[in-house]
Scaffold this active site. Structure first.
Site, short mmCIF file in Angstrom:
data_model
loop_
_atom_site.label_atom_id
_atom_site.label_comp_id
_atom_site.label_asym_id
_atom_site.label_seq_id
_atom_site.Cartn_x
_atom_site.Cartn_y
_atom_site.Cartn_z
N ARG A 154 0.82 -1.14 0.08
CA ARG A 154 0.13 -0.17 0.22
C ARG A 154 0.77 1.24 -0.05
NH1 ARG A 154 -1.84 0.52 4.45
NH2 ARG A 154 -1.13 -1.03 5.54
N TYR B 220 -1.23 -3.51 -7.19
CA TYR B 220 -1.21 -4.15 -5.81
C TYR B 220 -2.50 -3.90 -4.82
CZ TYR B 220 -0.19 -5.02 -0.92
OH TYR B 220 -0.07 -5.84 0.40
N LYS C 250 -9.79 -2.37 1.64
CA LYS C 250 -9.27 -1.34 2.47
C LYS C 250 -10.23 0.03 2.20
CE LYS C 250 -7.10 -3.70 5.22
NZ LYS C 250 -5.67 -4.21 5.46
N HIS D 55 -10.47 -2.51 11.35
CA HIS D 55 -9.37 -3.50 10.95
C HIS D 55 -9.20 -4.73 11.78
CE1 HIS D 55 -5.04 -3.56 9.34
NE2 HIS D 55 -5.64 -4.45 8.60
N SER E 61 -1.36 -3.78 10.42
CA SER E 61 -0.97 -4.56 9.08
C SER E 61 0.10 -5.61 9.49
CB SER E 61 -0.63 -3.94 7.78
OG SER E 61 -1.78 -3.12 7.61
N ALA E 62 0.35 -6.95 9.13
CA ALA E 62 1.29 -7.73 9.28
C ALA E 62 1.90 -7.65 10.83
CB ALA E 62 2.50 -7.35 8.52
N CYS E 63 0.81 -7.74 11.69
CA CYS E 63 1.01 -8.07 13.08
C CYS E 63 0.35 -9.06 13.76
CB CYS E 63 0.88 -6.60 13.89
SG CYS E 63 1.87 -5.32 13.37
N LYS F 285 -3.22 -10.79 12.61
CA LYS F 285 -4.70 -11.12 12.44
C LYS F 285 -4.83 -12.36 11.97
CE LYS F 285 -5.72 -7.07 10.57
NZ LYS F 285 -4.24 -6.76 10.62
N THR F 286 -4.39 -12.63 10.84
CA THR F 286 -4.45 -13.92 10.14
C THR F 286 -4.29 -15.15 11.00
OG1 THR F 286 -4.43 -12.74 7.98
CG2 THR F 286 -4.40 -15.42 7.91
N ASP G 250 -9.52 -9.94 8.73
CA ASP G 250 -8.98 -8.63 8.43
C ASP G 250 -9.96 -7.46 8.68
OD1 ASP G 250 -6.28 -7.22 7.46
OD2 ASP G 250 -7.55 -6.47 5.53
N ASN H 206 6.46 -8.73 2.18
CA ASN H 206 4.71 -8.30 1.95
C ASN H 206 4.20 -8.97 0.77
OD1 ASN H 206 2.46 -7.16 2.88
ND2 ASN H 206 2.49 -5.81 1.07
N ARG I 218 1.76 -12.17 -0.56
CA ARG I 218 0.47 -12.55 -0.18
C ARG I 218 -0.03 -13.69 -0.81
NH1 ARG I 218 -1.55 -8.85 3.90
NH2 ARG I 218 0.00 -7.51 4.12
N PHE J 91 1.49 -17.40 18.50
CA PHE J 91 0.61 -18.40 17.63
C PHE J 91 -0.14 -19.47 18.38
CE2 PHE J 91 4.81 -17.20 15.35
CZ PHE J 91 4.27 -16.79 14.33
N GLU K 223 0.04 -20.83 21.20
CA GLU K 223 0.11 -20.25 22.53
C GLU K 223 -0.82 -19.23 23.07
OE1 GLU K 223 1.15 -22.51 24.28
OE2 GLU K 223 2.84 -23.63 23.05
P1 GTP Z 1 -2.39 -7.97 7.15
O1 GTP Z 1 -2.96 -9.00 6.34
O2 GTP Z 1 -1.27 -7.12 6.69
O3 GTP Z 1 -3.36 -7.23 7.76
O4 GTP Z 1 -1.59 -8.48 8.41
P2 GTP Z 1 -2.07 -9.69 9.59
O5 GTP Z 1 -2.38 -8.76 10.80
O6 GTP Z 1 -3.28 -10.65 9.56
O7 GTP Z 1 -0.74 -10.32 10.01
P3 GTP Z 1 -0.37 -11.84 9.82
O8 GTP Z 1 -1.41 -12.74 10.78
O9 GTP Z 1 -0.47 -12.19 8.69
O10 GTP Z 1 0.83 -11.92 10.64
C1 GTP Z 1 2.13 -11.10 10.28
C2 GTP Z 1 3.52 -11.74 10.40
O11 GTP Z 1 3.31 -11.65 12.04
C3 GTP Z 1 3.77 -13.15 9.97
O12 GTP Z 1 5.18 -13.02 9.63
C4 GTP Z 1 3.53 -14.04 11.26
O13 GTP Z 1 4.43 -15.13 11.19
C5 GTP Z 1 3.65 -12.94 12.36
N1 GTP Z 1 3.21 -13.28 13.79
C6 GTP Z 1 1.65 -13.75 13.81
N2 GTP Z 1 1.35 -13.98 14.87
C7 GTP Z 1 2.53 -13.97 15.76
C8 GTP Z 1 2.80 -14.33 17.03
O14 GTP Z 1 1.91 -14.66 18.04
N3 GTP Z 1 3.98 -14.25 17.57
C9 GTP Z 1 5.00 -13.80 16.75
N4 GTP Z 1 6.40 -13.66 17.11
N5 GTP Z 1 4.92 -13.41 15.29
C10 GTP Z 1 3.55 -13.37 14.80
C1 SPV Z 2 -2.88 -4.78 5.12
O1 SPV Z 2 -2.03 -4.15 4.64
O2 SPV Z 2 -3.60 -4.36 6.19
C2 SPV Z 2 -3.41 -5.69 4.47
C3 SPV Z 2 -3.12 -5.93 2.98
O3 SPV Z 2 -4.60 -6.47 4.81
S1 SPV Z 2 -3.60 -4.78 1.92
O4 SPV Z 2 -4.85 -5.46 1.15
O5 SPV Z 2 -2.46 -4.54 0.85
O6 SPV Z 2 -4.09 -3.64 2.52
MN MN Z 3 -4.91 -5.70 7.02
#
Ligand code: GTP
Ligand code: SPV
Ligand code: MN
Length: 618
Positions: free
Chosen positions: A91, A230, A239, A259, A281-283, A285-286, A306, A397, A399, A525, A527
Site C-alpha cells: 500500500r 497491488y 481497505k 481493521h 498490518s502484518a501484526c 490478525k490472520t 482482516d 509483503n 501474499r 501463535f 500459545e
Molecule cells: P495484514 O494482512 O497485513 O493485515 O496482516 P495480519 O495482521 O493478518 O498479520 P499476519 O497474521 O499475517 O502476521 C504477520 C506476521 O506476524 C507473520 O510473519 C507472522 O508469522 C507473524 N506473527 C503472527 N502472529 C505472531 C505471534 O503470535 N508471535 C510472533 N512472534 N509473530 C507472529
Molecule cells: C494490510 O496491509 O493491512 C492488508 C493488505 O491487509 S492490503 O490489502 O494490501 O491492505
Molecule cells: Mn490488513
C-alpha cells in the site's frame, strides 16, 4: 451482443457472453460505465459474471500475458503465481487521499485534497489510460448477498488480475447485478493501472505507473485509484471501501467498520465466545483468526481475518460481520508450525500467490514455509535463488489470496447476515518493550483510550521504514476515512449510548515483547490461546488480575501455562508494568493527542490525566 461507439470511433463490445447485451437494466450504472469508457478509451468492455468459466478464461489470458504462471496442479490445484513490478509491492500511504470538502474533515492523519481538484487531476490521468486494454466491470457485494441492506460496489478496472482477485475476495458477479436491480445503491470504484498501450506497443507482465493516487470521496462515496495493481491499492472492496468509505458510513449510521479479525472460541465445556481483534498490518490478525490452541480441549473457528463491521443487535449486543469472502494473507512466516490452517486452506488451491518464490516443481515457497528452503528457487523478482544468497526469496509483503469458505476451520455462521455477538475486543501492536502481554481495560472509555494510543513498529505492509514505532489508533491509522478525533469521539459515543453491561470487554495485547537479547519472550501463535482463555475467564469472573496504572494484568498463576515450557522470569517480564517506562510513554501520548487537535474527546484527555495520576506524575 450490443455495441457502442466512442467519440474516437473505437467499437466497444458491451459484454462478453450475455446474448441480451449489457447484463443490467440499472440506468445509473450503465451511464457511469459508458462515461468511464469515453474517458479511459479501452478497446473493449467486459461485464464480469463471476462464473467458473469466466475464471478459466481470465486466468488463461493472464497466463498468456505472462502476469500469472499456473502452479503444478498436483501441488496447488487451480492456483497461480504472480510477480508484480518491483516498485508496486505494498500500500502507498503517502499517495492515499481522503477528499472531503473540508480539509478538517479528513484530519491531520490523512492526506487531503479538495475533491474537485483531485477529480480534475485524476480525470487527466484517466484520459485514454485504458488504450489497448479491456475494461472489466466487476459488480461486488461486501457482506452476504442475503443481508437486509447489502452494501454493493462496482469496480471498473483495466486489470484482469484485479478482476480474478475480486472474485476470491468478494461476492462478485451476476448475482450482484440481480440484487442491484434497476436502481439499487452502489459505491462506484474506478481503477486503472495507468499503462495505456499504443498500437504495436508490447505489454509488460505487470503494468503500473510511477504516478499513483488512491483517492476516496467520503461524502459522495466514491473511490478512484490510479497507477498501482497491488492488492490494497487496487482491490477496492477491501481497505478503500470496507474501511475508509465504510468507516464514514458507520459514523453516520452508528456502527463500526474496523481493521479486525473475527474468531469463535469454543471452550472444553463447549461454551462459545466470539472475539474481534485489531492489530496493525502484518501484526498477527490472520494467524490469530486461524489459531490452533495448544490448551487441550480448546478450539478456534475463523469468521474473518482482516475486517469487521459491527452493528448493535436487538438485544443490545455488538454483532460482528466479515464483509470479505477471501483471505489476502501475508505469506512469509506462514507455515505448518505457525499457521497450519492457512496451509490447509491454500493446499486446496483456487488461489493467487503474489511476490512469493516459485519452486522448480511448480509450487510456491517463502521464508517460514518450511524449515529448510529448497536448493533452488525462482525468487519474487524472477531471478535464480539459492540458500544463503543473502536476500529473501519472497518479498516480505508477499501474499496469498484464497477463498475463505475453503478454510478447514471456517465457522459455519461466517456467512450469517446477522453477524455474531462479540464478547471481547482485542487491540494489539508490535512493541519490543513497555506493553505487557495482556491488559484488561477498566471500562469502555478506558479501553477506547488504550486503543486510541496503540503503537506499533512499522512493517513491510506499507511503504516506509520497517521497525519505526508509530501510533496506530485501533490499528486504523491508514484506514480512518475521516478526522481521527471525530473517530475517537464516535467510539466514545458507542459506549455512552449503549448498555455497558452488554458491550464487549476491551483487552490490550502484545505478542512481541522481547528480552535483552532481542528474542521474543512469548512463543505466540497457538500459545496465544492461553491469553484468549484468560480474557474469557476474566469476563466470566474466574481469573484473578492485578491492578496497575495502565489496567488489569494477569495475577500470578491466573494465566493458564500448563504444559508450556517457559521460565518464571520470562512470565514475570511479560506481564510487568514498568512505571518508569510508562512515565516516559506519557509525553508521547499527549503529543499524539495534540497532533490530532481539538477533535480529541475530553474523555480521552481525562483518561490521560488519570494515567498520569496513577503514575505519580501529578
Ligand atoms: P495484514 O494482512 O497485513 O493485515 O496482516 P495480519 O495482521 O493478518 O498479520 P499476519 O497474521 O499475517 O502476521 C504477520 C506476521 O506476524 C507473520 O510473519 C507472522 O508469522 C507473524 N506473527 C503472527 N502472529 C505472531 C505471534 O503470535 N508471535 C510472533 N512472534 N509473530 C507472529
Ligand atoms: C494490510 O496491509 O493491512 C492488508 C493488505 O491487509 S492490503 O490489502 O494490501 O491492505
Ligand atoms: Mn490488513
Amino acid at each position: 451482443m450490443s455495441t457502442t461507439t466512442t467519440p474516437t470511433g473505437r467499437v466497444l463490445h458491451a459484454t462478453g457472453e450475455t446474448p441480451a447485451g449489457i447484463p443490467t437494466s440499472h440506468a445509473r450504472l450503465r451511464a457511469w460505465v459508458e462515461d468511464v469508457a469515453h474517458l479511459c478509451e479501452p478497446d473493449q468492455i467486459y461485464w464480469c459474471d463471476g462464473s467458473d468459466e469466466e475464471w478459466e478464461r481470465l486466468t488463461d489470458q493472464l497466463v498468456e500475458a505472462g502476469t500469472l504462471v499456473r502452479l503444478n496442479p498436483a501441488k496447488k490445484p487451480n492456483s497461480f503465481w504472480a510477480r508484480t513490478d518491483p516498485s508496486d509491492v505494498a500500500r502507498v500511504e503517502k499517495r492515499t487521499f481522503i477528499c472531503s470538502r473540508r480539509e478538517a474533515d479528513a484530519g491531520p492523519t490523512n492526506n487531503w485534497m479538495n475533491p474537485r481538484q483531485m477529480k480534475d487531476t485524476m480525470t487527466e490521468l484517466y484520459r485514454g489510460s485504458m488504450h489497448g486494454r479491456t475494461m472489466y466491470v466487476v459488480p461486488f457485494c461486501m457482506g452476504p448477498l442475503e443481508a437486509e441492506n447489502p452494501l454493493y460496489g462496482v469496480e471498473i478496472t483495466d486489470s484482469a488480475y484485479v478482476a480474478v482477485s475480486m472474485r476470491i475476495m468478494t461476492r462478485m458477479g451476476q448475482a450482484v447485478l440481480d440484487g442491484l436491480g434497476s436502481d439499487g445503491d452502489f459505491v462506484p470504484c474506478l481503477h486503472s493501472v495507468g499503462a495505456p498501450l499504443e498500437p504495436g506497443e508490447q505489454d509488460v507482465p505487470w503494468p503500473c505507473d510511477d504516478t499513483k493516487y488512491i483517492s476516496h470521496f467520503p461524502e459522495t462515496r466514491e473511490i478512484w485509484s490510479y497507477g498501482s495493481g497491488y492488492g490494497g491499492n487496487s482491490l477496492l472492496g477491501k481497505k478503500c471501501y470496507s474501511l475508509r468509505i465504510a468507516s464514514a458510513i458507520a459514523r453516520d449510521e452508528g456502527w463500526l467498520a474496523e481493521h479486525m479479525l473475527i474468531l469463535k472460541l469454543i471452550s472444553p465445556e463447549q461454551h462459545v465466545h466470539y472475539i474481534a481483534a485489531a492489530f496493525p498490518s502484518a501484526c498477527g490478525k490472520t494467524n490469530l483468526a486461524m489459531l490452533e490452541p495448544t490448551l487441550p480441549g480448546w478450539k478456534v473457528e475463523t469468521l474473518g481475518d482482516d475486517i469487521a463491521w459491527m452493528r448493535f443487535g436487538p438485544d443490545g449486543r455488538l454483532y460482528a460481520q466479515n464483509p470479505e469472502y477471501g483471505l489476502f494473507g501475508v505469506a512469509p512466516g506462514t507455515g505448518w508450525k505457525t499457521n497450519p490452517n492457512a496451509m490447509r486452506t491454500i493446499e486446496r488451491g483456487n488461489s493467487v500467490f503474489t511476490n512469493v518464490a516459485l519452486t522448480d516443481d511448480g509450487d510456491v515457497w517463502w521464508e517460514g514455509y518450511s524449515d529448510q528452503s529448497p536448493a533452488h528457487l525462482t525468487d519474487w523478482k524472477g531471478r535464480d535463488w539459492t540458500p544463503g544468497n543473502g536476500e529473501p526469496a519472497a518479498h516480505p509483503n508477499s501474499r496469498f489470496c484464497t477463498p475463505l469458505p475453503q478454510c478447514p476451520i471456517v465457522a459455519p455462521e461466517f456467512d450469517d447476515p446477522r453477524g455474531v455477538p462479540v464478547s471481547a475486543l482485542f487491540f494489539g501492536g508490535r512493541r519490543a518493550t513497555t506493553v505487557p502481554l495482556v491488559t484488561q481495560a477498566r471500562d469502555w472509555t478506558h479501553g477506547v483510550f488504550l486503543a486510541s494510543t496503540l503503537s506499533s513498529e512499522q512493517t513491510a505492509a506499507a511503504e516506509g521504514k520497517v521497525g519505526v514505532v508509530r501510533r496506530d489508533p485501533m490499528a486504523m491509522l491508514p484506514f480512518i476515512g475521516y478526522n481521527a478525533g471525530d473517530y475517537f469521539d464516535h467510539w466514545i459515543n458507542i459506549g455512552k449510548h449503549h448498555d455497558n453491561a452488554r458491550l464487549p470487554q476491551i483487552f490490550y495485547v502484545n505478542w512481541f515483547r522481547r528480552d535483552e537479547d532481542g528474542s521474543f519472550l512469548w512463543p505466540g501463535f497457538g500459545e496465544n490461546g492461553r491469553v484468549l482463555k484468560w480474557a474469557i475467564d476474566r469476563i466470566e469472573g474466574r481469573a484473578d488480575a492485578r491492578g496497575t496504572p495502565i489496567g488489569y494484568v494477569p495475577a500470578p498463576g491466573s494465566l493458564d501455562l500448563s504444559g508450556l515450557t517457559i521460565d518464571d522470569d520470562a512470565v514475570e517480564e511479560l506481564v510487568r508494568v514498568d512505571e518508569e517506562e510508562w512515565r516516559a510513554e506519557v509525553p508521547g501520548i499527549a503529543e499524539w493527542f495534540e497532533t490530532i487537535g481539538d477533535t480529541v474527546p475530553a474523555a480521552l484527555w481525562g483518561e490521560l490525566d488519570g494515567l498520569r495520576n496513577r503514575l505519580g506524575q501529578r
